[in-house]
Design a protein around this motif. Structure first.
Motif, PDB file in Angstrom:
ATOM      1  N   GLN B  45       0.821  -1.258  -0.150  1.00 19.70           N
ATOM      2  CA  GLN B  45       0.067   0.070   0.225  1.00 19.70           C
ATOM      3  C   GLN B  45       0.845   1.040  -0.055  1.00 19.70           C
ATOM      4  O   GLN B  45       1.599   1.373   0.989  1.00 19.70           O
ATOM      5  CB  GLN B  45      -0.853  -0.012   1.334  1.00 19.70           C
ATOM      6  CG  GLN B  45      -2.126   0.879   1.192  1.00 19.70           C
ATOM      7  CD  GLN B  45      -3.006   0.361   2.039  1.00 19.70           C
ATOM      8  OE1 GLN B  45      -3.290  -0.710   2.668  1.00 19.70           O
ATOM      9  NE2 GLN B  45      -3.701   1.600   2.683  1.00 19.70           N
ATOM     10  N   SER B  47       0.848   4.421   0.665  1.00 20.54           N
ATOM     11  CA  SER B  47       0.570   5.351   1.906  1.00 20.54           C
ATOM     12  C   SER B  47       1.687   4.773   2.934  1.00 20.54           C
ATOM     13  O   SER B  47       1.982   5.293   3.784  1.00 20.54           O
ATOM     14  CB  SER B  47      -0.629   5.718   2.129  1.00 20.54           C
ATOM     15  OG  SER B  47      -1.234   4.277   2.619  1.00 20.54           O
ATOM     16  N   PHE B  64      -4.876   1.757  -8.860  1.00 20.88           N
ATOM     17  CA  PHE B  64      -5.744   1.564  -7.814  1.00 20.88           C
ATOM     18  C   PHE B  64      -6.623   0.631  -7.820  1.00 20.88           C
ATOM     19  O   PHE B  64      -7.222   0.236  -8.800  1.00 20.88           O
ATOM     20  CB  PHE B  64      -6.432   2.985  -7.882  1.00 20.88           C
ATOM     21  CG  PHE B  64      -5.533   4.229  -7.686  1.00 20.88           C
ATOM     22  CD1 PHE B  64      -5.598   4.768  -6.455  1.00 20.88           C
ATOM     23  CD2 PHE B  64      -5.082   4.763  -8.804  1.00 20.88           C
ATOM     24  CE1 PHE B  64      -4.783   5.984  -6.230  1.00 20.88           C
ATOM     25  CE2 PHE B  64      -4.174   5.987  -8.593  1.00 20.88           C
ATOM     26  CZ  PHE B  64      -4.140   6.414  -7.199  1.00 20.88           C
ATOM     27  N   ASP B  65      -6.891   0.049  -6.400  1.00 23.10           N
ATOM     28  CA  ASP B  65      -7.627  -0.948  -6.472  1.00 23.10           C
ATOM     29  C   ASP B  65      -9.442  -0.703  -6.437  1.00 23.10           C
ATOM     30  O   ASP B  65      -9.353   0.458  -6.539  1.00 23.10           O
ATOM     31  CB  ASP B  65      -7.377  -2.192  -5.421  1.00 23.10           C
ATOM     32  CG  ASP B  65      -7.921  -1.415  -4.014  1.00 23.10           C
ATOM     33  OD1 ASP B  65      -8.621  -0.489  -3.875  1.00 23.10           O
ATOM     34  OD2 ASP B  65      -7.580  -2.034  -3.287  1.00 23.10           O
ATOM     35  N   GLY B  68     -10.055   2.076  -4.277  1.00 25.15           N
ATOM     36  CA  GLY B  68      -9.489   3.400  -4.385  1.00 25.15           C
ATOM     37  C   GLY B  68      -8.091   3.522  -3.709  1.00 25.15           C
ATOM     38  O   GLY B  68      -7.473   4.639  -3.740  1.00 25.15           O
ATOM     39  N   THR B  69      -7.615   2.302  -3.237  1.00 20.20           N
ATOM     40  CA  THR B  69      -6.411   2.304  -2.564  1.00 20.20           C
ATOM     41  C   THR B  69      -5.338   2.113  -3.446  1.00 20.20           C
ATOM     42  O   THR B  69      -5.165   1.549  -4.413  1.00 20.20           O
ATOM     43  CB  THR B  69      -6.342   0.972  -1.760  1.00 20.20           C
ATOM     44  OG1 THR B  69      -7.332   0.967  -0.839  1.00 20.20           O
ATOM     45  CG2 THR B  69      -5.090   0.920  -0.901  1.00 20.20           C
ATOM     46  N   HIS B  70      -4.350   2.850  -3.231  1.00 16.29           N
ATOM     47  CA  HIS B  70      -3.104   3.250  -4.174  1.00 16.29           C
ATOM     48  C   HIS B  70      -2.146   2.099  -3.811  1.00 16.29           C
ATOM     49  O   HIS B  70      -1.939   1.789  -2.683  1.00 16.29           O
ATOM     50  CB  HIS B  70      -2.533   4.586  -4.071  1.00 16.29           C
ATOM     51  CG  HIS B  70      -1.397   4.789  -4.985  1.00 16.29           C
ATOM     52  ND1 HIS B  70      -0.612   5.828  -4.980  1.00 16.29           N
ATOM     53  CD2 HIS B  70      -0.770   4.002  -6.024  1.00 16.29           C
ATOM     54  CE1 HIS B  70       0.344   5.761  -5.926  1.00 16.29           C
ATOM     55  NE2 HIS B  70       0.228   4.557  -6.587  1.00 16.29           N
TER      56      HIS B  70
END
Lengths: 211, 279
Positions: B45, B47, B64-65, B68-70
């Motif tokens: 992830q 972040s 992005f999944d 919306g996670t980068h």
């Protein structure tokens, strides 16, 4: 005895100056490659192997480890971003990469989807990206100056030394993208493993430039 | 388009046989020194590891999944290992870990690229002798797989303290035209009181003569906060591997300890083995 250092030198407008610099250091080659079909030779002391290659291929030979050093234009280095070390500005082969076109287009060339004939696609995109303009590079590899008059492109992005060819084809310079001169470059591993030999040659080039 | 794509490669049975033999030799050397294998996730992830990425932040391959996670593909092993140690193995220090798995980075020429790495990490309190032992391990690894002509080029961030940020940027990009002269190589150019000088003396006392002090070797200080090095083979035109002291990566995960590691690119090890093998 050490294996010879291999230098890949761009044929064409950089060739004669590079050979003159080497000759000034007392490095004389068994065969003159200038007008020959032969593509490599070794100096009379057996310390330098010289290869004559196309300017755009010099970084390929260096990156691949086939040559330890190279003489190549800064324009090629900017366009290709190769993994080579840039050791010295050799100060010859000066020319500019310019945006040029018909006089009537000068006031309006910074418009979206302008068609730019060039073989410097990366540099052209970077120039227009910096100005927030989306351009359409048209890849051409010669006679660039014909592109605007034939409708192949609106303008061109090309190297010029004197501006004479542009003038003779009715084109003017709108802007300079960058100035380019010949550079001495090295394979990063050769630079480490053959440092003493490379440093000696570097010093010789530098002494020639200061004369 | 039926090939794997630029910067990617298919491994056929013959390639795998050669690769497995190489990996077994590498693993034998490091397990005999007490290193244990670790496997990190292929995806991270963004972040959660962003603060440790340094120069690698510009080379990550991400997406992005559906929530919306980068996410990014693992750009190296050191950062995920630092994250794992900081979160799950803090009470097990000191640790000696090794890995062999691919990393994924954007390459300016090749596009998106997958590269198989083999590497070792020592995490926990480190003395100069521990660092020397890691250099010795590099020598032993390359010797065990038949690469007989390595040089290890070593530098330290302190030797670049006199340069301006502009000059340092040029040096890091491999552009020495801004310098008055080529960066020097050799111990003579170092203050005798420097850590690097003392380290070099210790290497010589340990009979590691194929080590060279190189004052043109500048690496990201956000990543390497101490001694670092690059490994080459004199008969092969590519860097085989590199490593160094990366306490700052551990600190990015709030783990106040010390760390030293290195990684080899396996296809370059194979190339160097081939170059060192008489035909």
């Amino acid at each position: 005895m050490h294996p010879p250092l291999t230098i890949a030198c761009a044929k064409g407008y950089l060739w004669n100056n590079a050979i003159d610099l080497l000759a000034g250091m007392g490095i004389v080659f068994a065969n003159d490659l200038t007008d020959s079909r032969q593509l490599s030779t070794i100096d009379t002391r057996g310390t330098i192997r010289l290869m004559k290659v196309r300017p755009w291929d010099v970084p390929v030979y260096i990156e691949g480890g086939a040559a330890d050093l190279g003489v190549v234009g800064k324009d090629v280095l900017i366009e290709q971003s190769p993994t080579v070390l840039e050791l010295l500005d050799l100060q010859f082969g000066g020319c500019d990469l310019v945006i040029a076109g018909p006089p009537a287009r000068q006031a309006s060339y910074l418009t979206h989807h302008i068609r730019v004939a060039t073989k410097y696609e990366m540099a052209t995109r970077a120039y227009f990206d910096e100005r927030a303009i989306r351009c359409l590079p048209i890849p051409l590899y010669g006679a660039m100056e014909l592109a605007p008059s034939t409708g192949v492109a609106d303008i061109i992005c090309d190297l010029t030394a004197t501006g004479q060819t542009l003038k003779e084809n009715g084109l003017i310079v709108y802007d300079t993208v960058f100035h380019s001169t010949a550079r001495l470059v090295a394979n990063p591993v050769s630079f480490l493993s053959k440092y003493t030999d490379i440093a000696r040659l570097y010093t010789g080039f530098k002494a020639q430039l200061c004369r | 388009m039926k090939h794997a794509g630029l910067g990617l490669r298919d491994y056929l049975p013959d390639d795998i046989r050669r690769r497995d033999t190489l990996l077994a030799s590498l693993a034998d050397v490091v397990t005999a020194r007490g290193f244990q294998r670790i496997i990190t996730p292929s995806l991270e992830q963004f972040s959660r590891i962003e603060s440790a990425l340094g120069h690698l932040a510009h080379q990550t391959i991400g997406f992005f999944d559906s929530s919306g996670t980068h996410l990014i593909l693992r750009p190296d092993h050191t950062i995920p290992i630092a994250r794992i140690v900081a979160s799950r193995l803090r009470d097990k220090l000191p640790l000696a870990l090794f890995y062999y798995d691919p990393v994924f980075r954007k390459d300016a020429v090749l596009g998106e690229t997958e590269v198989m790495q083999f590497g070792c990490e020592r995490i926990g309190p480190l003395s100069m002798d521990d660092e020397v032992a890691m250099i010795q391990l590099v020598v032993d690894i390359t010797r065990a797989i038949g690469i007989s002509d390595i040089e290890i080029h070593i530098a330290h961030p302190d030797v670049f303290s006199g340069y301006s940020p502009t000059v340092l940027t040029h040096i890091r990009e491999g552009n020495f035209t801004i310098l008055e002269d080529l960066p020097p190589i050799g111990i003579d150019h170092l203050p005798s009181s420097s850590y690097l000088h003392a380290f070099y003396d210790r290497l010589q006392a340990s009979h590691l003569p194929n080590t060279v002090i190189n004052l043109g070797l500048y690496k990201d200080p956000m990543y390497y906060n101490g001694l670092y090095f690059t490994v080459i083979s004199r008969s092969y035109g590519h860097v085989l591997g590199s490593g160094g002291r990366y306490d700052s990566v551990m600190h990015a995960f709030d783990c106040n300890t010390q760390a030293f590691g290195f990684a080899f690119q396996l296809h370059h090890l194979e190339g160097a083995i081939s170059a060192c093998t008489p035909h």
